[in-house]
Design a protein around this motif. Structure first.
Motif, short mmCIF file in Angstrom:
data_model
loop_
_atom_site.label_atom_id
_atom_site.label_comp_id
_atom_site.label_asym_id
_atom_site.label_seq_id
_atom_site.Cartn_x
_atom_site.Cartn_y
_atom_site.Cartn_z
N UNK A 144 0.85 -1.19 0.00
CA UNK A 144 0.00 0.00 0.00
C UNK A 144 0.88 1.23 0.00
N UNK A 145 0.69 2.08 -1.01
CA UNK A 145 1.44 3.32 -1.12
C UNK A 145 0.47 4.49 -1.08
N UNK A 146 0.70 5.42 -0.16
CA UNK A 146 -0.15 6.59 -0.06
C UNK A 146 0.37 7.71 -0.96
N UNK A 147 -0.43 8.76 -1.07
CA UNK A 147 -0.03 9.91 -1.89
C UNK A 147 1.30 10.47 -1.39
N UNK A 148 2.14 10.83 -2.31
CA UNK A 148 3.46 11.31 -1.95
C UNK A 148 4.50 10.22 -1.97
N UNK A 149 4.04 8.99 -2.25
CA UNK A 149 4.98 7.88 -2.38
C UNK A 149 5.33 7.18 -1.09
N UNK A 150 4.66 7.54 0.01
CA UNK A 150 4.97 6.89 1.28
C UNK A 150 4.45 5.47 1.29
N UNK A 151 5.35 4.53 1.57
CA UNK A 151 5.01 3.11 1.59
C UNK A 151 4.43 2.75 2.95
N UNK A 152 3.13 2.49 3.00
CA UNK A 152 2.48 2.15 4.26
C UNK A 152 2.57 0.66 4.56
N UNK A 153 2.48 -0.16 3.53
CA UNK A 153 2.65 -1.61 3.66
C UNK A 153 3.60 -2.07 2.56
N UNK A 154 4.55 -2.90 2.93
CA UNK A 154 5.61 -3.28 2.00
C UNK A 154 5.77 -4.80 1.97
N UNK A 155 5.20 -5.42 0.95
CA UNK A 155 5.32 -6.87 0.74
C UNK A 155 4.97 -7.67 2.00
N UNK A 156 3.72 -7.55 2.40
CA UNK A 156 3.24 -8.27 3.58
C UNK A 156 2.82 -9.69 3.18
N UNK A 157 3.39 -10.66 3.86
CA UNK A 157 3.02 -12.07 3.69
C UNK A 157 2.73 -12.63 5.09
N UNK A 158 1.48 -13.04 5.31
CA UNK A 158 1.09 -13.55 6.63
C UNK A 158 0.03 -14.62 6.49
N UNK A 159 0.09 -15.60 7.37
CA UNK A 159 -0.99 -16.56 7.55
C UNK A 159 -1.32 -16.61 9.03
N UNK A 160 -2.59 -16.45 9.36
CA UNK A 160 -3.05 -16.51 10.75
C UNK A 160 -4.06 -17.63 10.85
#
Length: 293
Positions: A12-28
């Motif tokens: 997830x990248x917000x306006x301005x290029x800020x990376x909020x989530x970066x290659x999230x891999x999860x199993x719960x």
């Protein structure tokens, strides 16, 4: 092992290029109680909102989120049948998300709206069975006596418990709680965390809760996922989260995490519902030398 929440390659990248989530891999796994920790801006709330389908990831990525086998979003698009999927996901907001002018029981019964006809939801007409379910949920969270009160008359802790009761009535098999104790006093915080732990244990409900206080995560959640600048930097047993490891993972941001003491364990309480995974001493009791280790 049944997987309740599966996340693959979420960005997830917000306006301005800020990376909020970066290659999230999860199993719960189904039935787990998991804490999300991290400094402010680490991506905890953003990740929870993506799990619930309240926010879509980057379209250019291959991001995939599934809850109990149902697709929540893929390739940056929310699934077309998201309403059906959300029926099984309870979301507990930091600011409660209740309608202040309505009675508590009506707020709780909003959890049934996904399965009642539209005309009944507009008229706020519920069957005796549905009302009984709402009262039972309020009994379980300890505020049945408040059912007829306007939501605005409740304390913060009571409002949060009403929000959890709403998720119970909804029949959610996954509860996502976004910093549910951030604005509460110690006693109210303890009650809210005790209730979440009890719902996890008694209803076999998967609970993912974002927290600032590491000791609280350790007390209630066997597994902790640590986020830092949108990336998963730790995913493992909560008991392994020593101050030294936190400093290795978070660097200067560890000060924000370590500075928040465990305001729940300080209470005298003979009935503990959590798995008692706290450090031998609260963080506040550790010496500066120990914190710097």
């Amino acid at each position: 092992m049944t997987i309740a929440i599966s996340i693959k390659g979420l960005n997830k990248t917000f306006h301005g290029g800020r990376k909020a989530l970066d290659e999230i891999h999860l199993d719960i796994a189904a039935g787990e109680m998991v804490a999300l920790i991290g400094a402010s801006g680490s991506g905890k709330s953003t990740l929870l909102r993506h799990m619930a389908g309240l926010m879509a990831g980057d379209g250019a990525s291959q991001g995939l989120v599934r809850v109990h086998g149902q697709t929540v979003q893929q390739h940056g698009k929310i699934a077309s049948d998201i309403r059906q999927t959300r029926a099984g996901i309870g979301f507990v907001f930091q600011q409660f998300n209740l309608v202040d002018r309505l009675p508590v029981i009506i707020n709780v019964l909003a959890g049934t709206l996904h399965r009642v006809p539209l005309w009944r939801s507009l008229l706020r007409w519920f069957t005796p069975t549905e009302r009984a379910q709402g009262v039972d949920a309020l009994k379980r969270v300890g505020i049945a006596e408040c059912s007829a009160q306007r939501a605005s008359t409740l304390s913060g802790g009571q409002q949060q418990r009403a929000a959890i009761a709403r998720a119970m009535v909804q029949g959610a098999k996954v509860i996502l709680a976004d910093e549910p104790i951030a604005s509460l006093d110690p006693e109210s915080s303890r009650k809210v965390m005790d209730i979440l732990a009890r719902v996890n244990r008694e209803d076999k409900c998967t609970v993912v809760v974002s927290l600032h206080q590491v000791n609280v995560a350790m007390k209630y959640c066997p597994r902790t996922i640590g986020l830092h600048q949108g990336r998963v930097v730790y995913d493992g047993p909560s008991v392994a989260l020593t101050p030294m490891l936190l400093r290795e993972l978070y660097g200067a941001d560890a000060d924000e995490i370590l500075s928040l003491g465990d305001h729940i364990s300080s209470l005298q309480d003979s009935q503990h519902t959590g798995p008692h995974l706290a450090w031998p001493k609260p963080l506040a009791a550790l010496s500066p030398m120990a914190l710097a280790a």
